[in-house]
Scaffold this active site. Structure first.
Site, PDB file in Angstrom:
ATOM      1  N   SER A 126      40.810  42.129  35.056  1.00 44.01           N
ATOM      2  CA  SER A 126      39.427  41.667  35.069  1.00 44.01           C
ATOM      3  C   SER A 126      38.911  41.515  33.636  1.00 44.01           C
ATOM      4  O   SER A 126      39.365  40.625  32.920  1.00 44.01           O
ATOM      5  CB  SER A 126      38.571  42.623  35.909  1.00 44.01           C
ATOM      6  OG  SER A 126      37.298  42.080  36.148  1.00 44.01           O
ATOM      7  N   HIS A 161      39.727  37.348  39.564  1.00 44.28           N
ATOM      8  CA  HIS A 161      39.091  37.471  40.893  1.00 44.28           C
ATOM      9  C   HIS A 161      38.764  36.097  41.490  1.00 44.28           C
ATOM     10  O   HIS A 161      37.693  35.901  42.069  1.00 44.28           O
ATOM     11  CB  HIS A 161      37.801  38.292  40.796  1.00 44.28           C
ATOM     12  CG  HIS A 161      37.923  39.595  40.095  1.00 44.28           C
ATOM     13  ND1 HIS A 161      38.763  40.595  40.521  1.00 44.28           N
ATOM     14  CD2 HIS A 161      37.301  40.070  38.969  1.00 44.28           C
ATOM     15  CE1 HIS A 161      38.650  41.638  39.703  1.00 44.28           C
ATOM     16  NE2 HIS A 161      37.797  41.335  38.755  1.00 44.28           N
TER      17      HIS A 161
END
Length: 232
Positions: A126, A161
């Site tokens: 991330s 994501h």
């Protein structure tokens, strides 16, 4: 940029209740029987629970440590040069913008570049994916927004994501199409990209059905090219 970088769109010990095949892959990349692995949870403000989850995931199969830059009650401050002694540096998720600001104040970009050039594997999830690129898609400021402030170890832009969080795909395609972000890489949860000496090597995944894409602008639109993803 010399060295190996593995960028996780999601997954690893952060998202897996069971053993993570991506984490196993990272350990194998080091080539060490009992590798030294340091977790850098700057993006989460050195959240104690995050560091403890890392230590639990790597206990018994690595010499695990946590680098704290906040000198909080949870973790005492350490000299960042300790990263030069690691086989694997694993960067956690959270705020990409805050991570970059704190790292620069503490001199981490130069340390990380040196570590990679001398054989240390760099990895992250991330925000820990975003940080290595020139630019990224981030929620550091609340709503998703383009960030033009990465380390530039890898060229182009990044979006983690990709299907795992609402709006990620739509926003990223729009920013690449408009030129707000450079051509780049979109990676779903449980999937990662491997780069060596700045060049893309392969996409890997620890669960089926989680793709990755090369995203490039073509006129006033952005085009997704699916990558071949190797299931670990």
């Amino acid at each position: 940029m010399d060295g190996t970088i593995v960028t996780l769109g999601g997954g690893g010990f952060s998202d897996c209740d069971r053993d993570s095949a991506i984490d196993d892959y990272l350990l194998a990349l080091t080539g060490a029987e009992q590798p030294k692995v340091c977790f850098v949870p700057t993006a989460s403000g050195d959240a104690m629970s995050y560091g403890e989850r890392f230590e639990k995931a790597f206990a018994g199969r690595a010499q695990a440590s946590v680098l704290s830059l906040f000198n909080s009650p949870s973790w005492a401050y350490q000299d960042p040069s300790m990263l030069l002694e690691q086989d694997l540096i694993y960067v956690g998720g959270g705020s990409t913008a805050n991570l970059l600001a704190v790292w620069r104040l503490h001199g981490l970009p130069d340390i990380l570049r040196t570590a990679a050039a001398t054989g240390t594997v760099l990895a992250g999830i991330s925000a820990g994916m975003n940080c290595w690129f020139d630019q990224s898609s981030t929620d550091s400021f609340g709503p998703l927004a383009p960030l033009d402030d990465g380390l530039g170890f890898l060229s182009g832009s990044a979006c983690p994501h990709y299907f795992g969080e609402p709006g990620r795909q739509e926003k990223y395609l729009g920013w690449v199409a408009s030129g707000a972000l450079k051509d780049g890489w979109a990676v779903d949860d449980f999937t990662a990209l491997v780069f060596r000496d700045g060049e893309f090597v392969e996409a890997i995944s620890e669960r089926p059905g989680h793709p990755a894409f090369r995203v490039e602008h073509d006129g006033d639109v952005a085009v997704e090219t699916p990558l071949n993803v190797r299931l670990l």
